[in-house]
Design a protein around this motif. Structure first.
Motif, short mmCIF file in Angstrom:
data_model
loop_
_atom_site.label_atom_id
_atom_site.label_comp_id
_atom_site.label_asym_id
_atom_site.label_seq_id
_atom_site.Cartn_x
_atom_site.Cartn_y
_atom_site.Cartn_z
N ALA A 86 51.33 67.28 -8.55
CA ALA A 86 50.84 68.35 -9.42
C ALA A 86 51.70 69.60 -9.26
O ALA A 86 52.01 70.28 -10.23
CB ALA A 86 49.38 68.64 -9.10
N ALA A 87 52.09 69.90 -8.01
CA ALA A 87 52.92 71.08 -7.76
C ALA A 87 54.29 70.92 -8.41
O ALA A 87 54.83 71.87 -8.98
CB ALA A 87 53.05 71.31 -6.27
N ARG A 88 54.87 69.73 -8.34
CA ARG A 88 56.16 69.49 -8.96
C ARG A 88 56.09 69.61 -10.48
O ARG A 88 56.97 70.16 -11.11
CB ARG A 88 56.69 68.09 -8.60
CG ARG A 88 57.50 68.11 -7.33
CD ARG A 88 58.23 66.80 -7.14
NE ARG A 88 57.90 66.30 -5.83
CZ ARG A 88 57.18 65.23 -5.56
NH1 ARG A 88 56.74 64.48 -6.51
NH2 ARG A 88 56.91 64.89 -4.33
N GLU A 89 55.04 69.06 -11.04
CA GLU A 89 54.87 69.13 -12.49
C GLU A 89 54.65 70.57 -12.95
O GLU A 89 55.03 70.94 -14.06
CB GLU A 89 53.71 68.25 -12.93
CG GLU A 89 54.04 66.77 -12.83
CD GLU A 89 52.85 65.88 -13.16
OE1 GLU A 89 51.73 66.40 -13.37
OE2 GLU A 89 53.04 64.65 -13.19
N ALA A 90 54.09 71.39 -12.08
CA ALA A 90 53.86 72.80 -12.40
C ALA A 90 55.15 73.60 -12.26
O ALA A 90 55.19 74.78 -12.62
CB ALA A 90 52.78 73.38 -11.51
N GLY A 91 56.20 72.97 -11.73
CA GLY A 91 57.49 73.66 -11.61
C GLY A 91 57.71 74.25 -10.25
O GLY A 91 58.58 75.11 -10.07
#
Length: 103
Positions: free
Chosen positions: A25-30
């Motif tokens: 989720a953190a990666r997808e959030a940038g």
């Protein structure tokens, strides 16, 4: 999958799976690759303290030194082994020379 038959292992897997979902989720959030890490998890250091940078030329020089050292040590062993043989040859040559002179 007998690993999940144990309640302990199942609980550990669920905890790890939750951590992985947070990281995704953190990666997808940038946030990048390490954005989901918590404070108690150490970050992986990118620089290896035991690694020494060496150029190709330095490697060639080290290899040449090692080969020269190996040849030097190898040559000493051969000389030691050949020395008694050479003495025998010289004795035989002397005897042959003496024999030829007496003819």
């Amino acid at each position: 999958m007998a690993y999940f038959d144990s309640t302990k292992n199942r609980a550990l897997w669920e905890i790890r799976l939750a951590e992985l979902k947070k990281e995704r989720a953190a990666r997808e959030a940038g946030g990048g690759a390490g954005a989901g890490l918590t404070q108690n998890q150490p970050q992986v250091k990118t620089a290896n303290p035991t690694r020494v940078r060496v150029s190709y030329q330095q490697l060639l020089q080290e290899e040449a030194k090692a080969l020269a050292k190996a040849k030097k040590h190898e040559g000493r062993g051969i000389e030691r082994r050949k020395a008694p043989e050479q003495k025998k040859e010289t004795e035989h040559q002397k005897e042959a020379g003496v024999y030829e002179k007496s003819r």
